[in-house]
Structures are given as C-alpha cells and as structure tokens.
Design a protein around this motif. Structure first.
Motif, mmCIF file in Angstrom:
data_model
loop_
_atom_site.group_PDB
_atom_site.id
_atom_site.type_symbol
_atom_site.label_atom_id
_atom_site.label_comp_id
_atom_site.label_asym_id
_atom_site.label_seq_id
_atom_site.Cartn_x
_atom_site.Cartn_y
_atom_site.Cartn_z
ATOM 1 N N ALA A 1 0.818 -1.219 0.000
ATOM 2 C CA ALA A 1 0.000 0.000 0.000
ATOM 3 C C ALA A 1 0.852 1.269 0.000
ATOM 4 C CB ALA A 1 -0.939 0.005 1.209
ATOM 5 N N TRP A 2 2.059 1.185 0.610
ATOM 6 C CA TRP A 2 2.934 2.358 0.653
ATOM 7 C C TRP A 2 4.252 2.100 -0.084
ATOM 8 C CZ3 TRP A 2 2.502 4.339 6.429
ATOM 9 C CH2 TRP A 2 1.200 4.821 6.638
ATOM 10 N N GLY A 3 4.258 1.144 -0.981
ATOM 11 C CA GLY A 3 5.440 0.900 -1.785
ATOM 12 C C GLY A 3 6.260 -0.290 -1.309
ATOM 13 N N LYS A 4 7.192 -0.742 -2.171
ATOM 14 C CA LYS A 4 7.967 -1.949 -1.904
ATOM 15 C C LYS A 4 8.919 -1.795 -0.721
ATOM 16 C CE LYS A 4 7.819 -3.721 -6.634
ATOM 17 N NZ LYS A 4 8.622 -4.147 -7.820
ATOM 18 N N ARG A 5 9.542 -0.615 -0.592
ATOM 19 C CA ARG A 5 10.491 -0.440 0.509
ATOM 20 C C ARG A 5 9.779 -0.521 1.846
ATOM 21 N NH1 ARG A 5 14.634 4.478 0.166
ATOM 22 N NH2 ARG A 5 15.228 3.181 -1.620
ATOM 23 N N VAL A 6 8.640 0.139 1.961
ATOM 24 C CA VAL A 6 7.861 0.076 3.200
ATOM 25 C C VAL A 6 7.341 -1.339 3.427
ATOM 26 C CG1 VAL A 6 5.788 0.926 4.368
ATOM 27 C CG2 VAL A 6 7.251 2.522 3.125
ATOM 28 N N ALA A 7 7.008 -2.035 2.337
ATOM 29 C CA ALA A 7 6.507 -3.409 2.467
ATOM 30 C C ALA A 7 7.540 -4.305 3.147
ATOM 31 C CB ALA A 7 6.124 -3.967 1.099
ATOM 32 N N ARG A 8 8.809 -4.129 2.788
ATOM 33 C CA ARG A 8 9.846 -4.948 3.421
ATOM 34 C C ARG A 8 9.958 -4.626 4.907
ATOM 35 N NH1 ARG A 8 12.385 -3.933 -1.643
ATOM 36 N NH2 ARG A 8 13.489 -2.123 -0.783
ATOM 37 N N TRP A 9 9.876 -3.353 5.245
ATOM 38 C CA TRP A 9 9.895 -2.946 6.659
ATOM 39 C C TRP A 9 8.677 -3.504 7.390
ATOM 40 C CZ3 TRP A 9 6.111 0.112 8.985
ATOM 41 C CH2 TRP A 9 6.380 0.499 10.298
ATOM 42 N N ALA A 10 7.511 -3.414 6.775
ATOM 43 C CA ALA A 10 6.276 -3.890 7.407
ATOM 44 C C ALA A 10 6.323 -5.387 7.652
ATOM 45 C CB ALA A 10 5.077 -3.531 6.536
ATOM 46 N N GLU A 11 6.923 -6.135 6.717
ATOM 47 C CA GLU A 11 7.034 -7.579 6.904
ATOM 48 C C GLU A 11 7.926 -7.900 8.101
ATOM 49 O OE1 GLU A 11 6.633 -11.440 6.883
ATOM 50 O OE2 GLU A 11 5.491 -10.194 5.490
ATOM 51 N N ALA A 12 9.008 -7.144 8.272
ATOM 52 C CA ALA A 12 9.885 -7.351 9.430
ATOM 53 C C ALA A 12 9.136 -7.066 10.726
ATOM 54 C CB ALA A 12 11.120 -6.466 9.308
ATOM 55 N N VAL A 13 8.328 -6.002 10.730
ATOM 56 C CA VAL A 13 7.540 -5.657 11.914
ATOM 57 C C VAL A 13 6.499 -6.740 12.189
ATOM 58 C CG1 VAL A 13 5.884 -4.011 12.871
ATOM 59 C CG2 VAL A 13 7.912 -3.191 11.655
ATOM 60 N N ARG A 14 5.853 -7.245 11.120
ATOM 61 C CA ARG A 14 4.843 -8.301 11.265
ATOM 62 C C ARG A 14 5.414 -9.486 12.037
ATOM 63 N NH1 ARG A 14 0.224 -9.808 7.993
ATOM 64 N NH2 ARG A 14 -0.217 -12.044 8.088
ATOM 65 N N GLN A 15 6.619 -9.903 11.688
ATOM 66 C CA GLN A 15 7.222 -11.048 12.344
ATOM 67 C C GLN A 15 7.767 -10.706 13.722
ATOM 68 O OE1 GLN A 15 9.891 -13.347 9.819
ATOM 69 N NE2 GLN A 15 8.829 -12.643 7.977
#
Length: 531
Positions: free
Chosen positions: A371-385
C-alpha cells in the motif's frame, strides 16, 4: 517389563463411548476395564515409541473407575492417586467446559512458581480431586501451545545439550521426534495433571509454539525457514508428534478408523517412522490435503476446533486464515449449527482483538501488500514477524467473511481463544457473537512486556490504529465490537457454564496475578452472556 510412560489420557467422549490414549515402553496389548465395560488394543510404533488408543463403549453418565493393564499386568491406577473415572457426555451436551492455552512445562515447586507463576492446570486438578463429580467440567479444551518446542526447559533442555555437540543447531530447541516425546512426557507427567488428564475428557488444537514461534506468519517467513537446514526435520517431528500425542485423541473411533496414516502404520510389522515423517512433511507442503480441524455435536452444543496455523493461505495480496477447502468445511459446520443453542469455536488466535490492535494489524497487512510501496513493504514484513501481527485482523478478508458468517448464523457463538497472554471478553455488535480469551495457563508476561501490551493494546493503538488503517485505505470492518470485560494478566483457566444463559468464569492463583505458593484458585471475574 513393559511400563506405562504417558497417560492414560481420557480423550474423545460422547454419550456412549470413550477413547483412552497411552504411551508404553514396549510393544504390548493394552486393556482398559471400567465396570462391565472392557476393551483392548495393540500398540503401534513410530520412531521407537509405542502408542495405543483403546475405545470403550456401553458407557453411562455415572462415573465409573477404570484400570489399565499392559500384557495382563495392571499398571493404573497407581498408589497414592485418586481413582481415574470415565463417564459419558450428557445427552443434552456439556454443562461446563474449561479451557486455556499457553502452558510452560516446569515442576510446580517454589523456584519455578517464583519464575513462571502457579500452574493453573496443576491447581485445578487438586481442586477437582477434592470436589464432588457433579461440580466437575465435562470437557477440557487446550487451545494451543500445549508444548513449547522452541523454548524447552528443565530436564528436556539438559538432555538436548547432552546429546548434541556445542553449537549444533537448532541450539536449545527441539530437533527430532525423540525430543518431542520427552517434552510431552514432561508436559503431562506432573502427578496431579496426569490424574486430571486421565479423568477429564480433553480436546486439543495446536498453535505456533507447538512447532515454532511465528509458524506460518507469512510467505516471507516460510521462505526464510525453507533455507534453514534443520527445519524439515523439525517439521516432520513437530507435526508427526502432534498427530500422535494430540490429534488422534481428538477423533471419534469412526473418524480414527478412516485415518489412512494410522491404518498404514498399524498394517506394518515394524516401525512406522518413515510413513509418519512423509505424512507430516506432505501436510506442511500441501496443507490443502490435510485437515487438522474437527467438529463435535454434543447435545445442543456444536464444538468446532479450528486450525488457524497449518491451513493458512499466505499469498501476498490474498492472505487467508484458512485455505479454500478448510473455509468451505467451516462454512458447512457453521450453517449446520443453526439449530443448536450454542456454537463454540476454538481458534488459538483471537478473532476479536482490542480494536486499536486490530486496526494496527490490518494496517500492517496492507503495507506488507504494497500500500505504501515496496520499501515500506519490506519494513512492514519485518515488523509483522517481530511483534506477532498475525491474528485474524492481519488476514482481513478472512476476518470480515467470518464476522458476516457468524452473525448470519443466528446461533449464539462463543469464540474461545488464547495466544495473547492475557484474558478478556468482547462482543461483536449486530449479532450474538462473543469472544472469550483465556491465556496463559502458565507462562506470564514479564513486567516490562506486560505494560507494553497494556499501553499498545489499550492506549496508543486504541487512539491511533484506525488513523493508520485509513491512511493505508483499509476499509471499515463490517461490524463494531469492544472489550466488555478485562483484560487480566494472570495465569488462568476459564470455565464456560452452558446451562441456561452461558456464564464465563475466569480463575487464577489465589495469592496473586503471577507469583505465589500455589495455594489454591480464586475467581478473577464472571460474566453472564445475553440471550
């Protein structure tokens, strides 16, 4: 001489029959006798361990003491313990159901009570043994994290360190079936708990720690674990041991009789390790082909125990808490419960979270999906875990579809969950849908993490979660809900009283939230659900 290693455990029970599970030291014939009822079964073998499930029929609602004999030699009951009894499920359905989740397996002595709090299963067993049978529950639901494969303690941890080279992976975690067998013996070997499990029918479902923390959080997590050399061995051991120690006892005799894995292992003249390992690896790689979920009709109550771990679909952009086949099965079970007075659904992870946390998890899922781009997606995935953003809210489409399904059902729905290490009651507005959370049985949060949960779940997230969700264009949930009672951060067990309007009772240690001498049980709170 053959010995009884684990059990007997009273597992599946209906209005006429009961299943009793055991582990023995050698292959043998196991006979169970309860009054005039008697039955026997031959053990089967996997990884050098020996198991049997014996089915008794012609039961009545009156409790009858039973005994267990191996090769004709009586090994149960043991001296100094109350008699173990078996009784049929009332035809009208259970009067009381007790449940909980998240139980660390440690001795119930002063040092471990100081570090991990009172073991509520141990204390409940003591009280139950001193109470009239009429006051006993009819069913115990253990809703996830019956064992902690990634955090073994005590003798199991020492044994792991002794049998491995220094630094050999997985360091201080379980690696194989033998270690899982030792962990289950530790978990269910406490004398009081052993008696409780021999006398009170139990139904179980796994959560992540039965295999490993964050199990099936996301496709990224699975891809990362696929690169770990020891992970396939852990999967084979974790799911294989779950099938033996927990899943088989969940099934009725008829369902167990149709289990192709059990039939194949029993047909062998030897050890079924290869068959079991192959099944476990296949179940992990192709979850659509294996159903761990199950349902029981007990008078006016339907119980659905739902697999919210192994059945997940983790496709980015189309995440689902359960796959298509599992969802169709669930929908059929829910529709079929419309004539019931109560529908109990065991979901190890809560459906209804504190509202702010729900919005944060849905926001995080949207960011993971770009939703906020690929770079944020990678950060969000790290936070998810990192902070376990993986409940129903993090599988938003499944949450919304389940909410609509349960409201449309019309039956009173009581969702029973654990995982979060605190307890509460929530209600979904617009329907007769309640969320009851009770966690942990024994594994309290540390003070710092406890207060972080309070602030995040009932402070910061409550104020800002919806704002974040809207910024990521997450749609509004179809219904509103809120926490009506709680939270409580005690070690706890919860009882659902099902005669008349259901009443929920949370109980914890008599002498404090997470420390004490183990001197009894105190009521934390009770709430009666609306009609």
């Amino acid at each position: 001489m053959v010995e009884l290693l684990v059990g007997p455990m009273l597992r599946y029970v209906d209005s006429t029959c009961a299943s009793i599970w055991v582990e023995t030291s050698e292959p043998c014939t196991v006979r169970v006798t309860a009054g005039e009822a008697s039955a026997e079964a031959r053990t089967f073998t996997v990884h050098g361990h020996h198991y049997a499930v014996v089915d008794l029929d012609r039961l009545t609602s009156e409790p009858v003491a039973y005994s267990v004999a191996l090769q004709g030699r009586k090994v149960w009951p043991v001296e100094g313990m109350p008699p173990s009894v078996v009784r049929a499920m009332p035809e009208a359905g259970p009067r009381r159901v007790v449940f909980g989740s998240c139980r660390s397996s440690l001795p119930h002595d002063a040092p471990h009570i100081e570090s991990h709090g009172v073991d509520m299963l141990h204390e409940y067993a003591i009280r139950m043994a001193a109470s009239p049978v009429e006051e006993w529950p009819d069913l115990l639901l253990m809703i996830g994290d019956q064992v902690y494969a990634d955090e073994p303690t005590g003798d199991v941890l020492e044994a792991i360190r002794e049998r491995r080279k220094p630094g050999e992976e997985p360091v201080d975690e379980l690696a194989d079936f033998d270690e899982y067998a030792a962990l289950y013996r530790q978990a269910w070997g406490d004398p009081e708990v052993r008696w409780l499990l021999s006398t009170l029918s139990s139904a179980m479902i796994f959560d992540d720690h039965d295999l490993r923390d964050d199990w099936n959080t996301s496709a990224s997590w699975r891809a990362k674990m696929a690169q770990v050399s020891w992970w396939p061995r852990r999967v084979a051991a974790g799911l294989g041991s779950y099938w033996v120690y927990q899943h088989l006892g969940n099934l009725s005799p008829a369902e167990r009789g149709k289990d192709p894995v059990l039939a194949a292992i029993r047909a062998l003249d030897g050890d079924g390790a290869e068959l079991l390992d192959a099944f476990a690896l296949r179940a992990d790689a192709e979850p659509e082909g294996t159903r761990w979920s199950y349902a029981r009709d007990m008078g006016s109550v339907r119980l659905i125990m739902l697999d919210t771990r192994a059945a997940r679909r983790l496709t980015p952009g189309d995440r689902r808490m359960v796959d298509t086949g599992e969802w169709e099965w669930l929908a059929e079970q829910v529709v079929g419960a419309r004539s019931m007075d109560n529908l109990l659904i065991g979901s190890s992870v809560p459906v209804l979270l504190p509202v702010g946390i729900h919005h944060v998890e849905s926001w995080n899922e949207a960011l993971c999906d770009g939703a906020w781009g690929k770079r944020v997606a990678r950060w969000a995935e790290a936070v998810r875990q990192m902070v376990d953003l993986e409940h129903w809210a993090a599988f938003r489409r499944s949450f919304e579809e389940l909410s609509r399904m349960l409201v449309a059902c019309g039956t009173r729905v009581i969702l029973l969950s654990g995982d979060v290490h605190y307890s509460y009651l929530a209600r979904l507005r617009g329907g007769r849908v309640y969320q009851v959370v009770c966690s942990p049985i024994r594994n309290p949060l540390g003070r710092l993490i406890l207060w972080a949960n309070v602030v995040a779940g009932f402070g910061i997230a409550g104020a800002g979660g919806w704002v974040l969700a809207r910024l990521a264009r997450v749609p509004r949930p179809p219904y509103k809900w809120k926490i009506d009672e709680g939270p409580w951060f005690h070690n706890a067990l919860s009882t659902v009283e099902l005669r008349g309007l259901p009443t929920i009772i949370w109980e914890g240690p008599a002498d404090g939230p997470d420390r004490g001498s183990g001197a009894g049980i105190a009521e934390l709170h009770r709430a009666t659900l609306e009609a």
